[in-house]
Scaffold this motif. Structure first.
Motif, PDB file in Angstrom:
ATOM      1  N   LEU A   1       0.835  -1.203   0.000  1.00 45.81           N
ATOM      2  CA  LEU A   1       0.000   0.000   0.000  1.00 45.81           C
ATOM      3  C   LEU A   1       0.870   1.253   0.000  1.00 45.81           C
ATOM      4  O   LEU A   1       0.569   2.240  -0.677  1.00 45.81           O
ATOM      5  N   ALA A   2       1.959   1.205   0.752  1.00 51.02           N
ATOM      6  CA  ALA A   2       2.871   2.357   0.797  1.00 51.02           C
ATOM      7  C   ALA A   2       3.504   2.614  -0.567  1.00 51.02           C
ATOM      8  O   ALA A   2       3.698   3.765  -0.967  1.00 51.02           O
ATOM      9  N   ALA A   3       3.834   1.545  -1.298  1.00 42.94           N
ATOM     10  CA  ALA A   3       4.460   1.709  -2.613  1.00 42.94           C
ATOM     11  C   ALA A   3       3.556   2.445  -3.583  1.00 42.94           C
ATOM     12  O   ALA A   3       4.029   3.184  -4.452  1.00 42.94           O
ATOM     13  N   PHE A   4       2.234   2.260  -3.447  1.00 43.88           N
ATOM     14  CA  PHE A   4       1.287   2.914  -4.341  1.00 43.88           C
ATOM     15  C   PHE A   4       0.768   4.232  -3.771  1.00 43.88           C
ATOM     16  O   PHE A   4      -0.173   4.821  -4.307  1.00 43.88           O
ATOM     17  N   GLY A   5       1.364   4.696  -2.676  1.00 43.92           N
ATOM     18  CA  GLY A   5       1.087   6.031  -2.178  1.00 43.92           C
ATOM     19  C   GLY A   5      -0.237   6.217  -1.474  1.00 43.92           C
ATOM     20  O   GLY A   5      -0.726   7.350  -1.378  1.00 43.92           O
ATOM     21  N   VAL A   6      -0.833   5.159  -0.948  1.00 40.82           N
ATOM     22  CA  VAL A   6      -2.151   5.265  -0.323  1.00 40.82           C
ATOM     23  C   VAL A   6      -2.123   6.250   0.845  1.00 40.82           C
ATOM     24  O   VAL A   6      -1.308   6.119   1.757  1.00 40.82           O
ATOM     25  N   ASP A   7      -3.017   7.235   0.812  1.00 38.07           N
ATOM     26  CA  ASP A   7      -3.079   8.201   1.915  1.00 38.07           C
ATOM     27  C   ASP A   7      -4.503   8.417   2.439  1.00 38.07           C
ATOM     28  O   ASP A   7      -4.764   9.362   3.177  1.00 38.07           O
ATOM     29  N   ALA A   8      -5.430   7.528   2.051  1.00 35.87           N
ATOM     30  CA  ALA A   8      -6.786   7.547   2.597  1.00 35.87           C
ATOM     31  C   ALA A   8      -7.271   6.108   2.690  1.00 35.87           C
ATOM     32  O   ALA A   8      -7.026   5.302   1.778  1.00 35.87           O
ATOM     33  N   VAL A   9      -7.939   5.770   3.792  1.00 37.77           N
ATOM     34  CA  VAL A   9      -8.343   4.390   4.056  1.00 37.77           C
ATOM     35  C   VAL A   9      -9.818   4.341   4.419  1.00 37.77           C
ATOM     36  O   VAL A   9     -10.260   5.008   5.349  1.00 37.77           O
ATOM     37  N   VAL A  10     -10.580   3.532   3.675  1.00 41.58           N
ATOM     38  CA  VAL A  10     -11.996   3.287   3.956  1.00 41.58           C
ATOM     39  C   VAL A  10     -12.156   1.797   4.193  1.00 41.58           C
ATOM     40  O   VAL A  10     -11.608   0.985   3.445  1.00 41.58           O
TER      41      VAL A  10
ATOM     42  N   ALA B   1     -17.594   7.705  -5.735  1.00 40.75           N
ATOM     43  CA  ALA B   1     -17.034   8.852  -5.008  1.00 40.75           C
ATOM     44  C   ALA B   1     -15.522   8.714  -4.857  1.00 40.75           C
ATOM     45  O   ALA B   1     -14.785   9.703  -4.996  1.00 40.75           O
ATOM     46  N   LEU B   2     -15.044   7.510  -4.570  1.00 43.17           N
ATOM     47  CA  LEU B   2     -13.603   7.295  -4.441  1.00 43.17           C
ATOM     48  C   LEU B   2     -12.895   7.510  -5.779  1.00 43.17           C
ATOM     49  O   LEU B   2     -11.796   8.079  -5.828  1.00 43.17           O
ATOM     50  N   LEU B   3     -13.520   7.063  -6.864  1.00 40.68           N
ATOM     51  CA  LEU B   3     -12.934   7.283  -8.190  1.00 40.68           C
ATOM     52  C   LEU B   3     -12.853   8.769  -8.508  1.00 40.68           C
ATOM     53  O   LEU B   3     -11.847   9.257  -9.031  1.00 40.68           O
ATOM     54  N   GLU B   4     -13.902   9.495  -8.180  1.00 39.79           N
ATOM     55  CA  GLU B   4     -13.955  10.913  -8.504  1.00 39.79           C
ATOM     56  C   GLU B   4     -13.037  11.745  -7.613  1.00 39.79           C
ATOM     57  O   GLU B   4     -12.586  12.820  -8.017  1.00 39.79           O
ATOM     58  N   ALA B   5     -12.734  11.237  -6.418  1.00 40.52           N
ATOM     59  CA  ALA B   5     -11.886  11.994  -5.485  1.00 40.52           C
ATOM     60  C   ALA B   5     -10.472  12.162  -6.014  1.00 40.52           C
ATOM     61  O   ALA B   5      -9.786  13.149  -5.713  1.00 40.52           O
ATOM     62  N   GLY B   6      -9.999  11.197  -6.776  1.00 39.88           N
ATOM     63  CA  GLY B   6      -8.672  11.313  -7.372  1.00 39.88           C
ATOM     64  C   GLY B   6      -7.536  11.273  -6.375  1.00 39.88           C
ATOM     65  O   GLY B   6      -6.456  11.795  -6.639  1.00 39.88           O
ATOM     66  N   ALA B   7      -7.752  10.647  -5.215  1.00 40.72           N
ATOM     67  CA  ALA B   7      -6.709  10.529  -4.192  1.00 40.72           C
ATOM     68  C   ALA B   7      -6.314   9.055  -4.057  1.00 40.72           C
ATOM     69  O   ALA B   7      -7.146   8.172  -4.229  1.00 40.72           O
ATOM     70  N   PRO B   8      -5.049   8.784  -3.760  1.00 42.77           N
ATOM     71  CA  PRO B   8      -4.624   7.385  -3.582  1.00 42.77           C
ATOM     72  C   PRO B   8      -5.324   6.780  -2.358  1.00 42.77           C
ATOM     73  O   PRO B   8      -5.070   7.191  -1.228  1.00 42.77           O
ATOM     74  N   SER B   9      -6.197   5.828  -2.589  1.00 46.71           N
ATOM     75  CA  SER B   9      -7.083   5.343  -1.531  1.00 46.71           C
ATOM     76  C   SER B   9      -7.102   3.833  -1.459  1.00 46.71           C
ATOM     77  O   SER B   9      -6.799   3.133  -2.427  1.00 46.71           O
TER      78      SER B   9
END
Length: 334
Positions: A206-215, A261-269
């Motif tokens: 997850l860190a390698a892909f830059g995830v910075d939001a978790v649901v 909503a997650l797709l539209e947010a455009g944040a690594p999630s």
């Protein structure tokens, strides 16, 4: 020389006596309207190439790629689209496979970098020069002609407006105690020791892909699966009732709305959920994918194994979010 496709990531091991697995990335940026990439110079070989290196024991390939780029350029990156890899014979007669991703620099204080293991500084005996070059100059500077193959793919993705992506990772919770062995309510059924090990193994991926939001589903086995990453990245997870098994059965449309909503947010999630919820998740992802990507999405139950992650690469277009790449990662257990 053989070119390896990059539609997915396999962590299954071949015979280590004959196969050397390595991974790296083409770090890119746009300056003054032009695409640039980062090359390294190795004094031992007097060559210009892409940052890359061998897989350490217990590492998933994306983890290796992110670590090696940081070790050889001195800057952390977040992985994007997978690119064509290479396969060739070493002088000793062993097969070497090199797996590549597109990558962009990420701030050293980002949650994803916080979650990573420390990396030593660049060793000048290994890497004595790191340069940003325009893609045409880089193509001429590369020592090995085969290294132009992933570069050509990178340029093509850029020209088609698909290179700038963020990751939406969908993870199935780790292995849980069997329903027949659990006498509490379904929402509190826990992970097994293997499930906890799978949760820990997900952290560097997850860190390698830059995830910075978790649901995550509120149910315990999902919440416990993402807890190691949330703790390592110092993130507050967002528990959701919508992606529990019970609430999904009552209202799949709420799950679909959350994915949109997650797709539209455009944040690594990251979204962590349950096997019965995955068909709805995959349906929405397919609706936002180009045909070749949609056909690469899982179609057969169980869709993902316990502890496995589906990494989708999302770009924001004039017509809305589009999934332009997908790969599955099942991190190896230590």
């Amino acid at each position: 020389m053989r070119v390896r496709g990059a539609t997915g990531v396999s962590t299954s091991a071949d015979d280590p006596a004959t196969v050397i697995e390595s991974a790296g990335a083409l770090v890119w940026r746009v300056r003054d309207g032009g695409l640039q990439v980062q090359l390294i110079h190795r004094p031992r070989y007097d060559d210009w190439s892409w940052p890359k290196g061998k897989v350490d024991p217990g590492e998933a390939l994306p983890t290796t790629a992110a670590r090696e780029v940081t070790e050889e350029t001195g800057k952390p990156v977040s992985l994007g689209l997978p690119l064509p890899g290479l396969e060739y014979l070493t002088p000793e007669g062993r097969v070497k496979r090199v797996h590549y991703w597109a990558a962009t620099r990420v701030h050293s204080r980002s949650p994803a970098v916080t979650a990573r293991a420390p990396v030593p500084p660049v060793d000048p005996a290994e890497i004595d020069d790191v340069r940003w070059l325009g893609v045409d100059e880089a193509a001429g500077r590369l020592t090995r002609a085969a290294d132009r193959i992933p570069l050509e793919a990178l340029i093509e993705e850029h020209e088609k407006g698909r290179l700038a992506t963020t990751a939406l990772v969908v993870a199935r919770h780790g292995k849980a105690l069997a329903r027949t062995s659990w006498h509490g309510d379904e929402a509190s059924r826990p992970l097994t020791p293997t499930g906890h090990a799978q949760s820990a193994a997900l952290v560097p991926v997850l860190a390698a892909f830059g995830v910075d939001a978790v649901v995550t589903s509120r149910w315990r086995r999902c919440a416990d699966t993402i807890e190691p990453y949330s703790r390592a990245a110092r993130l507050e997870s967002l528990p959701s009732e919508y992606v529990t098994e019970a609430d999904h059965e009552r209202s799949p449309s709420r799950v679909a709305a959350l994915i949109r909503a997650l797709l539209e947010a455009g944040a690594p999630s990251l979204l962590c959920t349950h096997r019965p919820v995955l068909p709805t998740v995959l349906d929405v992802l397919g609706q936002h994918s180009r045909r070749s990507v949609a056909s690469a999405l899982p179609t057969k139950d169980p869709y993902l194994e316990p502890g496995e992650a589906l990494v989708t690469h999302v770009t924001q277009s004039a017509k809305g979010p589009r999934v332009v790449g997908v790969e599955k990662v099942l991190p190896p257990l230590h």
